[in-house]
Write an enzyme that holds these catalytic residues in place. Sequence first.
Site, PDB file in Angstrom:
ATOM      1  N   ARG A 119      39.783  44.570  48.887  1.00  0.00           N
ATOM      2  CA  ARG A 119      39.962  43.196  48.423  1.00  0.00           C
ATOM      3  C   ARG A 119      41.233  43.137  47.580  1.00  0.00           C
ATOM      4  O   ARG A 119      41.354  43.855  46.591  1.00  0.00           O
ATOM      5  CB  ARG A 119      38.736  42.790  47.599  1.00  0.00           C
ATOM      6  CG  ARG A 119      38.730  41.353  47.128  1.00  0.00           C
ATOM      7  CD  ARG A 119      37.446  41.082  46.333  1.00  0.00           C
ATOM      8  NE  ARG A 119      37.399  39.724  45.829  1.00  0.00           N
ATOM      9  CZ  ARG A 119      37.999  39.331  44.713  1.00  0.00           C
ATOM     10  NH1 ARG A 119      38.685  40.186  43.986  1.00  0.00           N
ATOM     11  NH2 ARG A 119      37.909  38.068  44.328  1.00  0.00           N
ATOM     12  N   LYS A 176      43.743  44.765  38.531  1.00  0.00           N
ATOM     13  CA  LYS A 176      42.713  44.774  37.483  1.00  0.00           C
ATOM     14  C   LYS A 176      43.175  45.422  36.189  1.00  0.00           C
ATOM     15  O   LYS A 176      44.159  46.150  36.154  1.00  0.00           O
ATOM     16  CB  LYS A 176      41.423  45.388  38.028  1.00  0.00           C
ATOM     17  CG  LYS A 176      40.683  44.340  38.892  1.00  0.00           C
ATOM     18  CD  LYS A 176      39.252  44.632  39.167  1.00  0.00           C
ATOM     19  CE  LYS A 176      38.658  43.401  39.876  1.00  0.00           C
ATOM     20  NZ  LYS A 176      37.429  43.706  40.592  1.00  0.00           N
TER      21      LYS A 176
HETATM   22  C1  7PM Z   1      39.898  36.790  36.868  1.00  0.00           C
HETATM   23  C2  7PM Z   1      39.681  38.151  36.637  1.00  0.00           C
HETATM   24  C3  7PM Z   1      39.491  36.201  38.027  1.00  0.00           C
HETATM   25  C4  7PM Z   1      39.028  38.911  37.565  1.00  0.00           C
HETATM   26  C5  7PM Z   1      38.866  36.978  38.963  1.00  0.00           C
HETATM   27  C6  7PM Z   1      38.618  38.307  38.717  1.00  0.00           C
HETATM   28  C7  7PM Z   1      35.613  41.349  42.805  1.00  0.00           C
HETATM   29  C8  7PM Z   1      34.974  40.294  43.464  1.00  0.00           C
HETATM   30  C9  7PM Z   1      36.160  39.514  41.820  1.00  0.00           C
HETATM   31  C10 7PM Z   1      35.385  42.686  43.264  1.00  0.00           C
HETATM   32  C11 7PM Z   1      33.963  41.741  44.953  1.00  0.00           C
HETATM   33  C12 7PM Z   1      39.246  39.654  40.550  1.00  0.00           C
HETATM   34  C13 7PM Z   1      38.037  39.214  39.749  1.00  0.00           C
HETATM   35  N1  7PM Z   1      36.360  40.842  41.797  1.00  0.00           N
HETATM   36  N2  7PM Z   1      34.162  40.473  44.527  1.00  0.00           N
HETATM   37  N3  7PM Z   1      35.328  39.157  42.839  1.00  0.00           N
HETATM   38  N4  7PM Z   1      34.547  42.822  44.337  1.00  0.00           N
HETATM   39  N5  7PM Z   1      33.157  41.959  46.008  1.00  0.00           N
HETATM   40  O1  7PM Z   1      39.961  40.542  40.019  1.00  0.00           O
HETATM   41  O2  7PM Z   1      35.883  43.693  42.712  1.00  0.00           O
HETATM   42  O3  7PM Z   1      39.579  39.083  41.570  1.00  0.00           O
HETATM   43  S1  7PM Z   1      36.840  38.372  40.735  1.00  0.00           S
END
Ligand code: 7PM
Length: 292
Positions: free
Chosen positions: A269, A235
């Site tokens: 995750r 992130k």
């Molecule tokens: C681009 C940037 C694509 C960021 C996707 C993302 C989370 C999640 C996501 C989280 C839960 C990523 C995010 N982040 N679901 N879905 N918790 N429960 O970094 O932190 O994957 S999408």
Amino acid sequence: MISDQYSGRPALQCAGRSLDLARPVVMGVINVTPDSFSDGATLYRNAILDIEKAMARAREMVASGAAILDIGGESTRPGASPVSVSEEMDRVLPLVTRITAELETIISVDTSTPELMREAAAAGAGLLNDVRALTREGALEAAAATDLPICLMHMQGEPDRMQVAPRYDDVVEDVCEHLRSRVACCERQGIARSRLLLDPGFGFGKSVTHNLELLRELPRLAEVGFPLIVGLSRKSLIGKLLGREVGQRLPASLALAVLAAERGASVIRTHDVAATVDAISMLTALEECADP
Ligand code: 7PM
């Protein structure tokens, strides 16, 4: 401390598979996001190629020790524009069906779309992961009807503008309070508390300081009384703290995964399953060496 936190709690039931959270487990991220630059025929060919690539990733993640695979078809990237419901369904459902048929794992679906929640459950999904905590019209009803465990995530604002100027009186208290109120909505909808997991939503309407404060104070979020899912993998807070591009964020992601698990996270995750399983195993070994 952490390892016995949920040892008295029965395992979650995820579409016939049991998810034991006595120790932290790893959830692998599989993104199937649309290719908006293709015409019909190319889009079709690409979709077939994408599903094969996603299956290869899924197999590798299961072999590396992922307990859960999280399938997402909507880009929730800060600044992203929304994806149509049919596009999201066309991306996610074929993969859920294939994984159900070929792999022994728990499939989580990263969606806020009620129709997809219903159809994914019918196709074999074992967990619903909603970054909007069931706030979309019809989502509470759809999720309730599936009987699946549900992750309620905190987000301030919507993805297109959430990182513009995030503001809180007290970020930890605000996130706890918001999640408690979503839990109450679920209960009114007839969703048993034993089906719920919570997630502070790192990066979703949070500054670097907000993210760090939430991580430091994660035990307070655990006190709300539900297993926690935490997503810090790759992130932007890492980018902001270290000046690293996305491809260079693994070491920091592993450190954050261990710090989160040590502070009470049950599900980590991540995009990098093998490395994260190794890192978390060191914490598990440490926690269990003193057991009689
Ligand atoms: C681009 C940037 C694509 C960021 C996707 C993302 C989370 C999640 C996501 C989280 C839960 C990523 C995010 N982040 N679901 N879905 N918790 N429960 O970094 O932190 O994957 S999408």
